[in-house]
Design a protein around this motif. Structure first.
Motif, short mmCIF file in Angstrom:
data_model
loop_
_atom_site.label_atom_id
_atom_site.label_comp_id
_atom_site.label_asym_id
_atom_site.label_seq_id
_atom_site.Cartn_x
_atom_site.Cartn_y
_atom_site.Cartn_z
N LYS A 291 0.58 -1.24 -0.12
CA LYS A 291 -0.01 -0.23 0.31
C LYS A 291 1.06 0.85 -0.20
CE LYS A 291 -3.86 2.54 2.54
NZ LYS A 291 -2.92 3.40 2.72
N ASN A 292 1.77 1.55 0.47
CA ASN A 292 2.99 2.35 0.14
C ASN A 292 3.27 2.92 -0.17
OD1 ASN A 292 4.14 4.42 1.95
ND2 ASN A 292 6.51 3.07 1.86
N ILE A 293 4.19 1.52 -1.02
CA ILE A 293 4.73 2.37 -2.66
C ILE A 293 3.71 2.37 -3.76
CG2 ILE A 293 5.49 0.59 -4.16
CD1 ILE A 293 6.46 -2.01 -2.54
N ASN A 294 1.96 2.31 -3.67
CA ASN A 294 1.68 2.34 -4.08
C ASN A 294 0.68 3.80 -4.19
OD1 ASN A 294 0.68 0.10 -5.81
ND2 ASN A 294 -0.66 -1.14 -4.38
N ASP A 295 0.94 4.15 -3.19
CA ASP A 295 0.73 5.99 -2.84
C ASP A 295 1.72 6.52 -2.83
OD1 ASP A 295 -1.93 4.46 -1.46
OD2 ASP A 295 -1.76 5.05 0.66
N THR A 296 3.32 6.10 -2.75
CA THR A 296 3.92 7.25 -3.26
C THR A 296 4.72 6.98 -3.83
OG1 THR A 296 5.49 5.34 -1.94
CG2 THR A 296 4.58 7.35 -0.58
N LEU A 297 4.53 5.63 -4.96
CA LEU A 297 5.64 5.41 -6.35
C LEU A 297 4.78 5.40 -7.38
CD1 LEU A 297 8.33 3.11 -4.91
CD2 LEU A 297 8.15 5.75 -4.79
N HIS A 299 0.93 3.15 -8.69
CA HIS A 299 0.26 1.21 -9.01
C HIS A 299 1.66 0.94 -10.14
CE1 HIS A 299 -2.87 1.25 -6.92
NE2 HIS A 299 -3.64 2.48 -6.97
N GLU A 300 1.92 1.21 -10.99
CA GLU A 300 3.16 0.45 -11.95
C GLU A 300 4.04 0.03 -11.27
OE1 GLU A 300 4.27 2.75 -15.65
OE2 GLU A 300 1.84 2.83 -16.27
N GLU A 301 4.87 0.85 -9.99
CA GLU A 301 5.92 0.17 -8.71
C GLU A 301 5.27 -0.25 -9.12
OE1 GLU A 301 9.70 -0.73 -8.35
OE2 GLU A 301 8.89 1.19 -9.62
N GLY A 302 4.06 -0.73 -7.86
CA GLY A 302 3.48 -1.25 -6.89
C GLY A 302 3.36 -2.75 -7.84
N GLN A 307 5.00 -8.47 -8.63
CA GLN A 307 5.35 -9.42 -9.71
C GLN A 307 6.74 -9.77 -9.38
OE1 GLN A 307 6.13 -7.04 -13.69
NE2 GLN A 307 3.72 -7.79 -13.75
N ALA A 308 7.66 -9.26 -8.40
CA ALA A 308 8.78 -9.48 -7.72
C ALA A 308 8.12 -10.62 -6.87
CB ALA A 308 9.83 -8.47 -7.02
#
Length: 402
Positions: A291-297, A299-302, A307-308
């Motif tokens: 959620k933090n990745i989606n909010d800050t970076l 949804h593509e990065e999320g 995938q990783a």
């Protein structure tokens, strides 16, 4: 002379009886073939509609469509879903495909209709059917009888679109024109009738000339029809196979989808009820910090983070099925070789995760538990214990990450 006449009359009677018997046989075979053709064609249409609806539903973001309102009709989320439905309508043989909104009291209405000529408008009511109600309850289904509305007369199938919480957010509806079905069925009947008539004529001629080779013409015609039917079935199976692959594969990660996961649960529950389970383990995975990745970076990065995590799970648990059951949730079912070495594999996985804590790579919380035939009466009991352990592991990882 009298004996000769009697013999001739007897021969005539035998010929007439044989002819009547052959004609009755032809009629019975024609009726049976028509009945089989009708049943086979209906099953093929149902399978095609359900596989198409399942495949389309698996490509639609349930969280996004659940939030759609009439004011969102030109938004990016609306256009993305519209394009997905339109691609299915253009590339697969069907009459209509559309997204259905679930209203209160077993009522349904149009959410998105990609038809370019007479699209159903947002909120426009749709006639409720048993198949629609079953799909709203989480089970894809096809109508048993055709129904008629302002667009025509159709057979329809519906498949649920799931959101990340495991709830049904909307339905994908697929229509097959019932008049086209009747026309195709009549063509099948005509072919069967013509073949039967030709076979009967051949038999009559052969009986008059000689009493041998009576069934060869019929067999040849039947073999030809059978070969053509098998060829058509093979082509249809190939088409349906590619659609099924879409329905049972998660489009982002390539692992098995939630639909495949639910079918696996049904299989394991049946084995548990029958007392035939050979034993299995369940590992629940949850990606930390998505959620933090989606909010800050964004949804593509999320998505890349998901995938990783999926790739790491598949790398360690290479002999067991991996399912994505939610946005950041995965499940591995341990059976066979991986079941015997489950603890060892999980230890290897957790060691890798603890290394990732300080390197900025993907971090995944895990929980493993195994089926105990003495106490467990369903798959859910094993899953709940594994899920609880996963949350305990998540708390532990937060403490050592500081």
């Amino acid at each position: 002379m009298k004996k000769t006449v009697t013999k001739l009359k007897a021969n005539v009677r035998v010929f007439i009886i044989a002819l009547i018997f052959m004609m009755i046989t032809q009629i019975i075979m024609g009726v049976v073939l028509i009945s089989m053709s009708n049943k086979q064609l209906r099953e093929q249409i149902n399978a095609r509609m359900l596989d198409t609806a399942n495949a389309a539903a698996s490509q639609i973001d349930g969280d996004a469509v659940k939030r759609l309102t009439e004011e969102d009709m030109q938004s990016a989320g609306y256009n993305k879903t519209l394009i997905t439905l339109r691609l299915f309508q253009q590339n697969i043989k069907l009459d209509y495909i559309y997204l259905v909104k679930i209203d209160e009291g077993d009522k349904f209405s149009f959410l998105i209709d990609p038809d370019t000529e007479r699209p159903g408008q947002y909120g426009e009511p749709i006639k409720t059917t048993d198949a629609m109600i079953n799909a709203a309850n989480g089970r894809a289904d096809a109508d048993k009888e055709a129904y008629r509305d302002e667009w025509g007369r159709f057979y329809s199938a519906y498949s649920p679109v799931w959101d990340s919480n495991g709830d049904v957010a909307a339905l994908v509806g697929v229509d097959f024109n019932a008049d086209k079905y009747d026309e195709e069925l009549n063509q099948h009947k005509a072919v069967v009738v013509i073949i039967s008539m030709i076979a009967t004529t051949i038999i009559i001629g052969v009986v008059i000339v000689m009493h041998t080779f009576a069934l060869e013409g019929e067999k040849a015609a039947y073999r030809k029809e059978l070969d053509e039917t098998l060829k058509r079935e093979k082509v249809q199976e190939q088409e349906l196979g590619s659609v099924r692959q879409l329905a049972y594969t998660d489009p982002l990660t390539g692992v098995k989808s939630k639909r495949a996961y639910l079918e696996a649960i049904e299989r394991l529950d049946r084995e548990i009820s029958a007392g035939s389970s050979a034993g299995f383990g369940v590992i629940v995975f949850d990606l930390n910090g998505l959620k933090n990745i989606n909010d800050t970076l964004g949804h593509e990065e999320g998505d890349r983070y998901i995938q990783a995590g999926s790739a790491l799970i598949c790398d360690i648990f290479s002999h067991s099925p991996v399912f994505r059951i939610g946005g950041d949730e995965f499940v591995v079912l341990l059976e066979g070789k991986d079941y015997e070495s489950g603890e060892k594999l999980l230890s290897e996985f957790n060691k890798k995760i603890e290394e990732n804590l300080h390197s900025g790579k993907v971090v995944v919380s895990t929980g493993l538990d195994e089926f105990d035939p003495r106490f467990d009466i369903s798959f859910s009991a094993v899953f709940e214990r594994a899920d609880k352990k996963m949350y305990e592991r998540k708390c532990y990882l937060k403490t050592i990450a500081v």
